[in-house]
Design a protein around this motif. Sequence first.
Motif, PDB file in Angstrom:
ATOM      1  N   GLU A   1       6.580  10.626  12.674  1.00  0.00           N
ATOM      2  CA  GLU A   1       5.332   9.872  12.706  1.00  0.00           C
ATOM      3  C   GLU A   1       4.951   9.343  11.325  1.00  0.00           C
ATOM      4  OE1 GLU A   1       0.859  11.221  13.510  1.00  0.00           O
ATOM      5  OE2 GLU A   1       2.181  11.482  15.248  1.00  0.00           O
ATOM      6  N   ILE A   2       5.015  10.185  10.301  1.00  0.00           N
ATOM      7  CA  ILE A   2       4.625   9.746   8.954  1.00  0.00           C
ATOM      8  C   ILE A   2       5.567   8.654   8.443  1.00  0.00           C
ATOM      9  CG2 ILE A   2       5.894  11.483   7.629  1.00  0.00           C
ATOM     10  CD1 ILE A   2       3.515  11.606   5.701  1.00  0.00           C
ATOM     11  N   ASN A   3       6.797   8.640   8.962  1.00  0.00           N
ATOM     12  CA  ASN A   3       7.771   7.625   8.566  1.00  0.00           C
ATOM     13  C   ASN A   3       7.726   6.387   9.451  1.00  0.00           C
ATOM     14  OD1 ASN A   3       9.604   8.408   6.202  1.00  0.00           O
ATOM     15  ND2 ASN A   3       9.373  10.322   7.342  1.00  0.00           N
ATOM     16  N   GLY A   4       6.719   6.300  10.315  1.00  0.00           N
ATOM     17  CA  GLY A   4       6.483   5.074  11.065  1.00  0.00           C
ATOM     18  C   GLY A   4       7.062   5.009  12.461  1.00  0.00           C
ATOM     19  N   PHE A   5       7.556   6.113  12.984  1.00  0.00           N
ATOM     20  CA  PHE A   5       8.153   6.081  14.314  1.00  0.00           C
ATOM     21  C   PHE A   5       7.160   6.344  15.438  1.00  0.00           C
ATOM     22  CE2 PHE A   5      11.890   6.713  11.678  1.00  0.00           C
ATOM     23  CZ  PHE A   5      12.753   5.790  12.232  1.00  0.00           C
ATOM     24  N   HIS A   6       5.881   6.358  15.125  1.00  0.00           N
ATOM     25  CA  HIS A   6       4.871   6.600  16.145  1.00  0.00           C
ATOM     26  C   HIS A   6       4.366   5.315  16.788  1.00  0.00           C
ATOM     27  CE1 HIS A   6       2.681   5.748  12.493  1.00  0.00           C
ATOM     28  NE2 HIS A   6       1.605   5.501  13.195  1.00  0.00           N
ATOM     29  N   LYS A   7       4.728   4.198  16.228  1.00  0.00           N
ATOM     30  CA  LYS A   7       4.241   2.926  16.756  1.00  0.00           C
ATOM     31  C   LYS A   7       5.285   2.304  17.679  1.00  0.00           C
ATOM     32  CE  LYS A   7       1.212   1.977  12.919  1.00  0.00           C
ATOM     33  NZ  LYS A   7       0.788   1.044  11.888  1.00  0.00           N
ATOM     34  N   THR A   8       4.793   1.808  18.801  1.00  0.00           N
ATOM     35  CA  THR A   8       5.675   1.120  19.733  1.00  0.00           C
ATOM     36  C   THR A   8       5.873  -0.317  19.259  1.00  0.00           C
ATOM     37  OG1 THR A   8       3.877   0.308  21.120  1.00  0.00           O
ATOM     38  CG2 THR A   8       4.774   2.494  21.666  1.00  0.00           C
ATOM     39  N   ILE A   9       6.861  -0.999  19.797  1.00  0.00           N
ATOM     40  CA  ILE A   9       7.098  -2.403  19.472  1.00  0.00           C
ATOM     41  C   ILE A   9       5.850  -3.234  19.796  1.00  0.00           C
ATOM     42  CG2 ILE A   9       8.440  -4.449  20.114  1.00  0.00           C
ATOM     43  CD1 ILE A   9       9.986  -2.492  18.371  1.00  0.00           C
ATOM     44  N   GLU A  10       5.179  -2.909  20.904  1.00  0.00           N
ATOM     45  CA  GLU A  10       3.980  -3.648  21.286  1.00  0.00           C
ATOM     46  C   GLU A  10       2.877  -3.492  20.232  1.00  0.00           C
ATOM     47  OE1 GLU A  10       5.549  -1.496  23.453  1.00  0.00           O
ATOM     48  OE2 GLU A  10       6.545  -3.066  24.599  1.00  0.00           O
ATOM     49  N   GLU A  11       2.704  -2.256  19.695  1.00  0.00           N
ATOM     50  CA  GLU A  11       1.693  -2.026  18.679  1.00  0.00           C
ATOM     51  C   GLU A  11       2.022  -2.810  17.401  1.00  0.00           C
ATOM     52  OE1 GLU A  11       0.031   2.465  19.492  1.00  0.00           O
ATOM     53  OE2 GLU A  11       2.073   2.261  18.742  1.00  0.00           O
ATOM     54  N   LEU A  12       3.285  -2.828  17.024  1.00  0.00           N
ATOM     55  CA  LEU A  12       3.700  -3.577  15.832  1.00  0.00           C
ATOM     56  C   LEU A  12       3.475  -5.071  16.011  1.00  0.00           C
ATOM     57  CD1 LEU A  12       6.984  -1.643  14.951  1.00  0.00           C
ATOM     58  CD2 LEU A  12       4.820  -1.553  13.711  1.00  0.00           C
ATOM     59  N   LEU A  13       3.769  -5.589  17.210  1.00  0.00           N
ATOM     60  CA  LEU A  13       3.538  -7.006  17.487  1.00  0.00           C
ATOM     61  C   LEU A  13       2.049  -7.331  17.454  1.00  0.00           C
ATOM     62  CD1 LEU A  13       6.133  -7.655  20.333  1.00  0.00           C
ATOM     63  CD2 LEU A  13       6.186  -8.563  18.013  1.00  0.00           C
TER      64      LEU A  13
ATOM     65  N   ILE B   1       0.865  -1.183   0.000  1.00  0.00           N
ATOM     66  CA  ILE B   1       0.000   0.000   0.000  1.00  0.00           C
ATOM     67  C   ILE B   1       0.902   1.233   0.000  1.00  0.00           C
ATOM     68  CG2 ILE B   1      -1.699   1.304   1.330  1.00  0.00           C
ATOM     69  CD1 ILE B   1      -2.637  -1.420   2.477  1.00  0.00           C
ATOM     70  N   LYS B   2       0.651   2.134  -0.927  1.00  0.00           N
ATOM     71  CA  LYS B   2       1.447   3.348  -1.041  1.00  0.00           C
ATOM     72  C   LYS B   2       1.087   4.300   0.104  1.00  0.00           C
ATOM     73  CE  LYS B   2       2.588   7.060  -4.304  1.00  0.00           C
ATOM     74  NZ  LYS B   2       2.669   8.108  -3.343  1.00  0.00           N
ATOM     75  N   VAL B   3       2.093   4.864   0.724  1.00  0.00           N
ATOM     76  CA  VAL B   3       1.866   5.849   1.773  1.00  0.00           C
ATOM     77  C   VAL B   3       1.625   7.193   1.100  1.00  0.00           C
ATOM     78  CG1 VAL B   3       2.807   7.009   3.811  1.00  0.00           C
ATOM     79  CG2 VAL B   3       3.361   4.605   3.375  1.00  0.00           C
ATOM     80  N   GLU B   4       0.458   7.738   1.312  1.00  0.00           N
ATOM     81  CA  GLU B   4       0.095   9.020   0.702  1.00  0.00           C
ATOM     82  C   GLU B   4       0.781  10.169   1.433  1.00  0.00           C
ATOM     83  OE1 GLU B   4      -1.875   9.381  -2.036  1.00  0.00           O
ATOM     84  OE2 GLU B   4      -2.041   7.196  -2.154  1.00  0.00           O
ATOM     85  N   ASN B   5       1.112  11.215   0.681  1.00  0.00           N
ATOM     86  CA  ASN B   5       1.625  12.433   1.297  1.00  0.00           C
ATOM     87  C   ASN B   5       0.544  12.998   2.204  1.00  0.00           C
ATOM     88  OD1 ASN B   5       3.795  11.995  -0.377  1.00  0.00           O
ATOM     89  ND2 ASN B   5       3.565  13.885  -1.534  1.00  0.00           N
ATOM     90  N   LYS B   6       0.967  13.671   3.256  1.00  0.00           N
ATOM     91  CA  LYS B   6       0.023  14.282   4.199  1.00  0.00           C
ATOM     92  C   LYS B   6       0.180  15.796   4.146  1.00  0.00           C
ATOM     93  CE  LYS B   6      -0.975  10.352   6.415  1.00  0.00           C
ATOM     94  NZ  LYS B   6      -2.137   9.622   6.295  1.00  0.00           N
ATOM     95  N   LYS B   7      -0.913  16.480   4.401  1.00  0.00           N
ATOM     96  CA  LYS B   7      -0.886  17.937   4.488  1.00  0.00           C
ATOM     97  C   LYS B   7      -1.169  18.323   5.930  1.00  0.00           C
ATOM     98  CE  LYS B   7      -1.856  18.902  -0.291  1.00  0.00           C
ATOM     99  NZ  LYS B   7      -2.599  19.668  -1.254  1.00  0.00           N
ATOM    100  N   ILE B   8      -0.325  19.201   6.449  1.00  0.00           N
ATOM    101  CA  ILE B   8      -0.474  19.643   7.834  1.00  0.00           C
ATOM    102  C   ILE B   8      -0.214  21.143   7.916  1.00  0.00           C
ATOM    103  CG2 ILE B   8       0.228  17.443   8.836  1.00  0.00           C
ATOM    104  CD1 ILE B   8       2.980  18.847   9.432  1.00  0.00           C
ATOM    105  N   VAL B   9      -0.750  21.756   8.943  1.00  0.00           N
ATOM    106  CA  VAL B   9      -0.434  23.154   9.235  1.00  0.00           C
ATOM    107  C   VAL B   9       0.712  23.135  10.236  1.00  0.00           C
ATOM    108  CG1 VAL B   9      -1.268  25.305  10.245  1.00  0.00           C
ATOM    109  CG2 VAL B   9      -2.772  23.951   8.760  1.00  0.00           C
ATOM    110  N   VAL B  10       1.864  23.584   9.789  1.00  0.00           N
ATOM    111  CA  VAL B  10       3.047  23.615  10.649  1.00  0.00           C
ATOM    112  C   VAL B  10       3.027  24.862  11.522  1.00  0.00           C
ATOM    113  CG1 VAL B  10       5.578  23.773  10.629  1.00  0.00           C
ATOM    114  CG2 VAL B  10       4.405  22.246   9.037  1.00  0.00           C
ATOM    115  N   SER B  11       2.495  25.951  10.956  1.00  0.00           N
ATOM    116  CA  SER B  11       2.446  27.219  11.673  1.00  0.00           C
ATOM    117  C   SER B  11       1.222  28.000  11.226  1.00  0.00           C
ATOM    118  CB  SER B  11       3.707  28.037  11.361  1.00  0.00           C
ATOM    119  OG  SER B  11       3.588  29.337  11.893  1.00  0.00           O
TER     120      SER B  11
END
Length: 135
Positions: free
Chosen positions: A118-130, A11-21
């Motif tokens: 987060e968008i690159n996958g660092f928001h998930k803990t090892i427990e969530e991945l398991l 599944i392709k990860v879609e670009n996200k749009k956010i308000v940074v400021s």
Amino acid sequence: MGNLNAFLNPIKVENKKIVVSDRFIDNDKSVEWEIKTITATEEEAIRKSCTKKGTKAKSKEEFDPDLFNAKIMTACVVYPDLKNAELQNAYDVMNAEDLLKEMLTMGEYMNLLRFVQEINGFHKTIEELLDEAKN
């Protein structure tokens, strides 16, 4: 065993749009930034570019985590174009990494870093991945 097709057609990860400021306004609306993911290969190249070889006095390699974070963020920001010369000139800087540091407040900069992680996958803990793997 699973189906190899799952690896052939991820599944392709879609670009996200956010308000940074909320300081960047167009037509009375905060301007959204577009953020994309990068591959592990791209991250590795950035990591290597932020690691200096040791000198004779210091044989150990030195890694610059601040430069790494800045380069990761600039690699992931699609819009605004941080390499745009007019934009860099407006902030009196010569590269995308310095542009981010000049454009954003400290809090905005850190929030962008968290979103990029987060968008690159660092928001998930090892427990969530398991847990996901079990399902």
